[in-house]
Enzyme design. Structure first.
Site, PDB file in Angstrom:
ATOM      1  N   GLY A 199     -13.175   8.835 -15.702  1.00 55.58           N
ATOM      2  CA  GLY A 199     -12.067   8.965 -14.747  1.00 55.58           C
ATOM      3  C   GLY A 199     -10.903   8.097 -15.173  1.00 55.58           C
ATOM      4  O   GLY A 199     -11.041   6.866 -15.240  1.00 55.58           O
ATOM      5  N   THR A 220       0.837  -1.192   0.000  1.00 52.94           N
ATOM      6  CA  THR A 220       0.000   0.000   0.000  1.00 52.94           C
ATOM      7  C   THR A 220       0.877   1.250   0.000  1.00 52.94           C
ATOM      8  O   THR A 220       2.106   1.153  -0.119  1.00 52.94           O
ATOM      9  CB  THR A 220      -1.036  -0.044   1.154  1.00 52.94           C
ATOM     10  OG1 THR A 220      -1.957   1.035   0.984  1.00 52.94           O
ATOM     11  CG2 THR A 220      -0.385   0.045   2.517  1.00 52.94           C
ATOM     12  N   GLY A 276      -7.653   8.135 -13.721  1.00 55.26           N
ATOM     13  CA  GLY A 276      -6.577   8.083 -12.728  1.00 55.26           C
ATOM     14  C   GLY A 276      -6.173   6.634 -12.482  1.00 55.26           C
ATOM     15  O   GLY A 276      -6.381   5.774 -13.337  1.00 55.26           O
ATOM     16  N   GLY A 277      -5.625   6.379 -11.293  1.00 50.44           N
ATOM     17  CA  GLY A 277      -5.151   5.026 -10.984  1.00 50.44           C
ATOM     18  C   GLY A 277      -6.247   3.985 -11.126  1.00 50.44           C
ATOM     19  O   GLY A 277      -6.073   2.967 -11.806  1.00 50.44           O
ATOM     20  N   ALA A 278      -7.402   4.239 -10.504  1.00 47.04           N
ATOM     21  CA  ALA A 278      -8.500   3.274 -10.551  1.00 47.04           C
ATOM     22  C   ALA A 278      -9.015   3.131 -11.983  1.00 47.04           C
ATOM     23  O   ALA A 278      -9.288   2.025 -12.459  1.00 47.04           O
ATOM     24  CB  ALA A 278      -9.626   3.712  -9.614  1.00 47.04           C
ATOM     25  N   LYS A 285       3.681   1.490  -3.760  1.00 48.15           N
ATOM     26  CA  LYS A 285       3.174   0.741  -4.918  1.00 48.15           C
ATOM     27  C   LYS A 285       4.008   0.921  -6.188  1.00 48.15           C
ATOM     28  O   LYS A 285       4.046   0.028  -7.036  1.00 48.15           O
ATOM     29  CB  LYS A 285       1.725   1.156  -5.220  1.00 48.15           C
ATOM     30  CG  LYS A 285       0.737   0.699  -4.155  1.00 48.15           C
ATOM     31  CD  LYS A 285      -0.696   1.010  -4.594  1.00 48.15           C
ATOM     32  CE  LYS A 285      -1.680   0.744  -3.479  1.00 48.15           C
ATOM     33  NZ  LYS A 285      -3.080   0.785  -3.960  1.00 48.15           N
ATOM     34  N   ASP A 343      -6.269  -4.180  -8.834  1.00 46.24           N
ATOM     35  CA  ASP A 343      -7.392  -3.244  -8.757  1.00 46.24           C
ATOM     36  C   ASP A 343      -8.448  -3.582  -9.809  1.00 46.24           C
ATOM     37  O   ASP A 343      -9.632  -3.699  -9.509  1.00 46.24           O
ATOM     38  CB  ASP A 343      -6.904  -1.800  -8.987  1.00 46.24           C
ATOM     39  CG  ASP A 343      -6.191  -1.227  -7.769  1.00 46.24           C
ATOM     40  OD1 ASP A 343      -6.547  -1.594  -6.640  1.00 46.24           O
ATOM     41  OD2 ASP A 343      -5.273  -0.407  -7.966  1.00 46.24           O
TER      42      ASP A 343
END
Lengths: 281, 281
Positions: free
Chosen positions: B148, B83, B150-152, B87, B124
């Site tokens: 969106g 975490t 971004g990371g997600a 990462k 994820d």
């Protein structure tokens, strides 16, 4: 503790529920699968209501130095229990070895301080004393016979010497080992009356077996039970069988007895205190 | 499992009883106290009947390299959950980064192989797909709108692209980020129809919110719920609130929905499989 955690059964090895806030303890050894500490310590942690867990960590000798260097920097690690083959080797790798560890020449628990410093000690002997105290037995002013001067014998002898017995007799079949332990005791406890002599329990208030005799059914008694006073306290370090033949014979004579498991339990409690488990930070 | 372990209540964070044979997993991060993984993973391990535990390990960035070097040699460690803030940094310190990790540019789980090799990946997006599969939803042949990038968003977009949708539209308010993700998807999935366009859900079979919109009560909807087809599936990555305003509005229209917790649960299961938890060695 919440209502939920109060529903957790008292099973050996079962900690309180883990979270990101759980304080971490490890036992290092090689092999590690046989280690009983995860069962004993997690049960003790739970009884203390501590958000803490102890997990096995399989560390080989060639990686011991690296392992301790890393453990030093894991911010939520509070304690390291040390088992074979690392009890002697860790002494060179930590910052401080306390009295019992130095006298016995082995460390079996290391506390990690918040600044990463590692402080080690040996709790074999303290565990024996703690087990006795829990049952209401004291050593102060008593005459003590200890049979067996190996690792357990050294630990128990020094711990009992700390309690101020009236006299302490040591017997080991190996006269060199016996002489070394007597010298070590005399140096650490200047006022103590230490004697060497036969493994004859007659006249002793406390008789302790620190030899492996009794683990095999064919073993002779370490001392003659017929010569133990019925008012004596008889202590055995053997864990298997749970009640050694010596303790069985002593109990028949009316003696108070302490089996090896009490020493182990006492040691777990003493190490929990050393690690600060369940105490205010 | 013994009768005793069957009596263990299903409390988040509670593992099966620990012993010397317990397989060890850790989550590394800084800070670590807030981590939810110990609760989720230990519950998952117990449901799998696995003699395994996951514990928090507080590792600061300056000690990350040393920590991974040590974890490599702990013989009973099987997995490392990663975490913040590690990462990205772990990618340089492990032996292999699998596809999803490379595409997303971040690793959130590392398997330790028996020879000490460390293999990382990102779960994820796989978690999102797994959550959908568990509820009977597939992506193959569907038209998908992801809002969106971004990371997600990157993780979900790549994972959904793997499933073979009929077309994939991406919207991000940052056109550079949008263009980068489209290029990355086109490269990784040569046959995929990727489009950029408005965040208009009309005509899409699957609508996914990967923005933080909905976490604050004052946020606008990420897409206009009135323009979502009642036959569409609406997915949100937001964990708090558990049911986002978008999902609430979509459910009122008759849409099937998946809240963020399902993605998280799916990820835990996917990582358990990756670590080999509860599987024959």
């Amino acid at each position: 503790m919440s209502d939920m955690t109060q529903a957790i059964p008292d099973i050996p090895g079962l900690p309180l529920p883990l979270s990101g806030e759980t304080r971490l303890h490890v036992i290092i050894g090689d092999p590690i699968a046989q280690a009983g500490s995860p069962r004993l310590f997690n049960q003790a942690f739970r009884r203390r209501g501590a958000g803490a867990v102890l997990v096995p960590l399989h560390v080989r000798s060639e990686h011991l130095s690296q392992a301790l260097a890393a453990l030093r920097h894991f911010g939520n690690v509070d304690g390291i229990v040390v088992t074979v083959p690392h009890k002697i080797a860790v002494m060179e790798l930590i910052d401080e070895v306390r009295d019992s560890g130095r006298r016995i020449g082995a460390v079996n628990a290391i506390r990690r301080l918040p600044d990463g410093r590692l402080v080690g000690d040996n709790f074999d002997g303290k565990g024996c004393i703690r087990g006795l105290s829990a049952a209401g037995h004291g050593i102060q002013g008593k005459s003590v016979l200890i049979v067996g001067g190996g690792g357990a014998g050294r630990a128990v002898a020094h711990a009992m010497a700390d309690e101020g017995p009236s006299r302490l007799r040591l017997f080991d079949i190996d006269s060199t080992r016996q002489a070394e332990l007597v010298a070590s005791l005399a140096q650490a406890h200047p006022g103590l009356v230490v004697e060497v002599g036969a493994a004859d329990p007659q006249g002793f208030d406390v008789v302790v077996n620190c030899t492996p005799l009794g683990m095999q059914a064919s073993d002779p008694y370490p001392v003659d039970p017929e010569r133990i006073s019925p008012s004596a306290l008889v202590v055995d370090v053997i864990l298997k069988p749970a009640i050694s033949p010596l303790l069985e014979a002593a109990a028949k004579r009316g003696c108070a007895t302490q089996p090896g498991i009490r020493m182990l339990e006492g040691q777990v409690e003493a190490i929990c205190d050393f690690f600060g488990v369940g105490m205010p930070a």
